[in-house]
Write a protein that holds these residues in place. Sequence first.
Motif, PDB file in Angstrom:
ATOM      1  N   ARG A  73       0.894  -0.959   0.084  1.00 59.30           N
ATOM      2  CA  ARG A  73      -0.214  -0.297  -0.021  1.00 59.30           C
ATOM      3  C   ARG A  73       1.040   1.426   0.110  1.00 59.30           C
ATOM      4  O   ARG A  73       0.711   2.561  -0.794  1.00 59.30           O
ATOM      5  CB  ARG A  73      -1.142   0.012   1.177  1.00 59.30           C
ATOM      6  CG  ARG A  73      -2.115  -0.962   1.054  1.00 59.30           C
ATOM      7  CD  ARG A  73      -3.609  -0.616   2.019  1.00 59.30           C
ATOM      8  NE  ARG A  73      -2.719  -0.841   3.201  1.00 59.30           N
ATOM      9  CZ  ARG A  73      -2.498  -1.855   3.927  1.00 59.30           C
ATOM     10  NH1 ARG A  73      -2.835  -3.526   3.116  1.00 59.30           N
ATOM     11  NH2 ARG A  73      -2.261  -2.446   4.985  1.00 59.30           N
ATOM     12  N   GLU A  74       1.637   0.905   0.606  1.00 57.24           N
ATOM     13  CA  GLU A  74       2.704   2.556   0.700  1.00 57.24           C
ATOM     14  C   GLU A  74       3.684   2.563  -0.726  1.00 57.24           C
ATOM     15  O   GLU A  74       3.461   3.719  -0.989  1.00 57.24           O
ATOM     16  CB  GLU A  74       3.859   2.187   1.847  1.00 57.24           C
ATOM     17  CG  GLU A  74       3.281   2.092   3.115  1.00 57.24           C
ATOM     18  CD  GLU A  74       4.551   1.794   4.312  1.00 57.24           C
ATOM     19  OE1 GLU A  74       5.427   1.469   3.615  1.00 57.24           O
ATOM     20  OE2 GLU A  74       4.116   1.904   5.376  1.00 57.24           O
ATOM     21  N   PHE A  75       3.818   1.844  -0.765  1.00 57.41           N
ATOM     22  CA  PHE A  75       4.694   1.472  -2.557  1.00 57.41           C
ATOM     23  C   PHE A  75       3.386   2.176  -3.549  1.00 57.41           C
ATOM     24  O   PHE A  75       3.894   2.936  -4.357  1.00 57.41           O
ATOM     25  CB  PHE A  75       5.148   0.843  -3.192  1.00 57.41           C
ATOM     26  CG  PHE A  75       6.113  -0.420  -2.628  1.00 57.41           C
ATOM     27  CD1 PHE A  75       7.414   1.049  -3.368  1.00 57.41           C
ATOM     28  CD2 PHE A  75       6.765  -1.259  -2.215  1.00 57.41           C
ATOM     29  CE1 PHE A  75       8.841   0.345  -2.899  1.00 57.41           C
ATOM     30  CE2 PHE A  75       8.393  -1.668  -2.207  1.00 57.41           C
ATOM     31  CZ  PHE A  75       8.990  -1.100  -2.811  1.00 57.41           C
ATOM     32  N   GLU A  76       1.620   1.074  -3.503  1.00 62.08           N
ATOM     33  CA  GLU A  76       1.432   1.982  -3.873  1.00 62.08           C
ATOM     34  C   GLU A  76       0.686   3.356  -4.132  1.00 62.08           C
ATOM     35  O   GLU A  76       0.762   4.389  -4.738  1.00 62.08           O
ATOM     36  CB  GLU A  76       0.038   1.338  -4.145  1.00 62.08           C
ATOM     37  CG  GLU A  76      -0.022  -0.264  -4.731  1.00 62.08           C
ATOM     38  CD  GLU A  76      -1.175  -0.933  -5.018  1.00 62.08           C
ATOM     39  OE1 GLU A  76      -1.149  -1.991  -5.271  1.00 62.08           O
ATOM     40  OE2 GLU A  76      -1.615  -0.710  -3.859  1.00 62.08           O
ATOM     41  N   ALA A  77       1.089   4.324  -3.133  1.00 61.03           N
ATOM     42  CA  ALA A  77       0.541   5.657  -2.765  1.00 61.03           C
ATOM     43  C   ALA A  77       1.669   6.450  -3.047  1.00 61.03           C
ATOM     44  O   ALA A  77       1.444   7.554  -2.909  1.00 61.03           O
ATOM     45  CB  ALA A  77       0.440   5.665  -1.491  1.00 61.03           C
ATOM     46  N   ALA A  78       2.635   5.771  -3.080  1.00 59.58           N
ATOM     47  CA  ALA A  78       4.306   7.221  -3.318  1.00 59.58           C
ATOM     48  C   ALA A  78       3.948   7.753  -4.995  1.00 59.58           C
ATOM     49  O   ALA A  78       3.611   6.726  -5.518  1.00 59.58           O
ATOM     50  CB  ALA A  78       5.076   5.901  -3.318  1.00 59.58           C
ATOM     51  N   VAL A  79       4.396   9.060  -5.107  1.00 68.53           N
ATOM     52  CA  VAL A  79       4.547   9.779  -5.628  1.00 68.53           C
ATOM     53  C   VAL A  79       6.286   9.832  -6.096  1.00 68.53           C
ATOM     54  O   VAL A  79       6.909  10.686  -5.870  1.00 68.53           O
ATOM     55  CB  VAL A  79       4.380  10.974  -5.909  1.00 68.53           C
ATOM     56  CG1 VAL A  79       4.323  11.622  -6.851  1.00 68.53           C
ATOM     57  CG2 VAL A  79       2.370  11.090  -5.503  1.00 68.53           C
ATOM     58  N   PRO A  80       6.042   9.081  -7.871  1.00 66.14           N
ATOM     59  CA  PRO A  80       7.830   9.390  -7.808  1.00 66.14           C
ATOM     60  C   PRO A  80       8.345  10.568  -7.870  1.00 66.14           C
ATOM     61  O   PRO A  80       7.630  11.402  -8.796  1.00 66.14           O
ATOM     62  CB  PRO A  80       7.608   8.204  -9.461  1.00 66.14           C
ATOM     63  CG  PRO A  80       6.551   8.686  -9.889  1.00 66.14           C
ATOM     64  CD  PRO A  80       5.052   8.793  -8.627  1.00 66.14           C
ATOM     65  N   GLU A  81       9.176  10.459  -8.539  1.00 63.69           N
ATOM     66  CA  GLU A  81      10.031  11.578  -8.506  1.00 63.69           C
ATOM     67  C   GLU A  81      10.821  12.611  -9.569  1.00 63.69           C
ATOM     68  O   GLU A  81      11.121  13.102 -10.177  1.00 63.69           O
ATOM     69  CB  GLU A  81      11.054  12.259  -7.262  1.00 63.69           C
ATOM     70  CG  GLU A  81      10.693  12.814  -5.509  1.00 63.69           C
ATOM     71  CD  GLU A  81      11.814  12.740  -4.539  1.00 63.69           C
ATOM     72  OE1 GLU A  81      12.701  12.448  -4.967  1.00 63.69           O
ATOM     73  OE2 GLU A  81      11.333  12.099  -3.774  1.00 63.69           O
ATOM     74  N   SER A  82      11.661  10.874 -10.521  1.00 61.27           N
ATOM     75  CA  SER A  82      11.646  11.142 -11.475  1.00 61.27           C
ATOM     76  C   SER A  82      11.176   9.832 -12.063  1.00 61.27           C
ATOM     77  O   SER A  82      10.730   8.886 -11.162  1.00 61.27           O
ATOM     78  CB  SER A  82      13.579  11.302 -11.203  1.00 61.27           C
ATOM     79  OG  SER A  82      13.656   9.739 -10.609  1.00 61.27           O
ATOM     80  N   SER A  83      11.270   9.376 -13.359  1.00 60.74           N
ATOM     81  CA  SER A  83      11.440   7.873 -13.615  1.00 60.74           C
ATOM     82  C   SER A  83      11.941   6.826 -13.471  1.00 60.74           C
ATOM     83  O   SER A  83      11.269   6.060 -13.334  1.00 60.74           O
ATOM     84  CB  SER A  83      11.684   8.316 -15.450  1.00 60.74           C
ATOM     85  OG  SER A  83      12.805   8.491 -15.304  1.00 60.74           O
ATOM     86  N   ALA A  84      13.657   7.823 -12.887  1.00 60.25           N
ATOM     87  CA  ALA A  84      14.047   6.114 -11.571  1.00 60.25           C
ATOM     88  C   ALA A  84      12.806   5.629 -10.241  1.00 60.25           C
ATOM     89  O   ALA A  84      13.167   5.045 -10.652  1.00 60.25           O
ATOM     90  CB  ALA A  84      15.318   6.531 -11.551  1.00 60.25           C
ATOM     91  N   HIS A  85      12.761   6.733  -9.911  1.00 61.43           N
ATOM     92  CA  HIS A  85      11.883   6.429  -8.677  1.00 61.43           C
ATOM     93  C   HIS A  85      11.038   5.508  -9.012  1.00 61.43           C
ATOM     94  O   HIS A  85      10.270   4.737  -8.337  1.00 61.43           O
ATOM     95  CB  HIS A  85      11.277   7.568  -8.256  1.00 61.43           C
ATOM     96  CG  HIS A  85      12.476   8.407  -6.994  1.00 61.43           C
ATOM     97  ND1 HIS A  85      13.179   9.214  -7.957  1.00 61.43           N
ATOM     98  CD2 HIS A  85      13.170   8.091  -6.003  1.00 61.43           C
ATOM     99  CE1 HIS A  85      14.337   9.427  -6.933  1.00 61.43           C
ATOM    100  NE2 HIS A  85      14.290   9.357  -5.900  1.00 61.43           N
TER     101      HIS A  85
END
Length: 162
Positions: free
Chosen positions: A119-131
Amino acid sequence: MGDVDAQFLRGLFDEEGSLHAGGRIALYRLYGLEGLLYVGISVAPLTRVRTHLREQPWGAQVIGIRIGYPDDAEAAEREAVWTERPKYNVVFNGRLPPPPADPASRLRTELAVEQRRLREFEAAVPESSAHLRLIVRGIEAKKEKIARLREQIEATEAARQT
């Protein structure tokens, strides 16, 4: 900080920002001025400690942390709580020694941890394409692990019924 330093520091942590421990379970102890406050286990000890510091009323009392990787972290946790009597542990801190955890219970606990981390992963907003790539890889890995844990729980419970 130089590139070599940054690479070294990144190498200490896995994709989820936890100490890289190859999937091993850590036993951690949190200390305050008056002694041992809490003993716990986690596959992501730094993340778990941060949660304690943020969410527990006694979090501000923590002044020291010790992390180890025993062969059987669950047994080591039971023994540490039973013998060292940390101030804020509730489970295993009674008058009788704790019973060993049954395999299905251990798997259910691990399943709950993996579901929370998914759930934490799915809620994360990526900062870049690598993230984004790291998050996608993490999500897929968690989904696979959750499926394996569910299969192991079913097999363990089926074996117990026969």
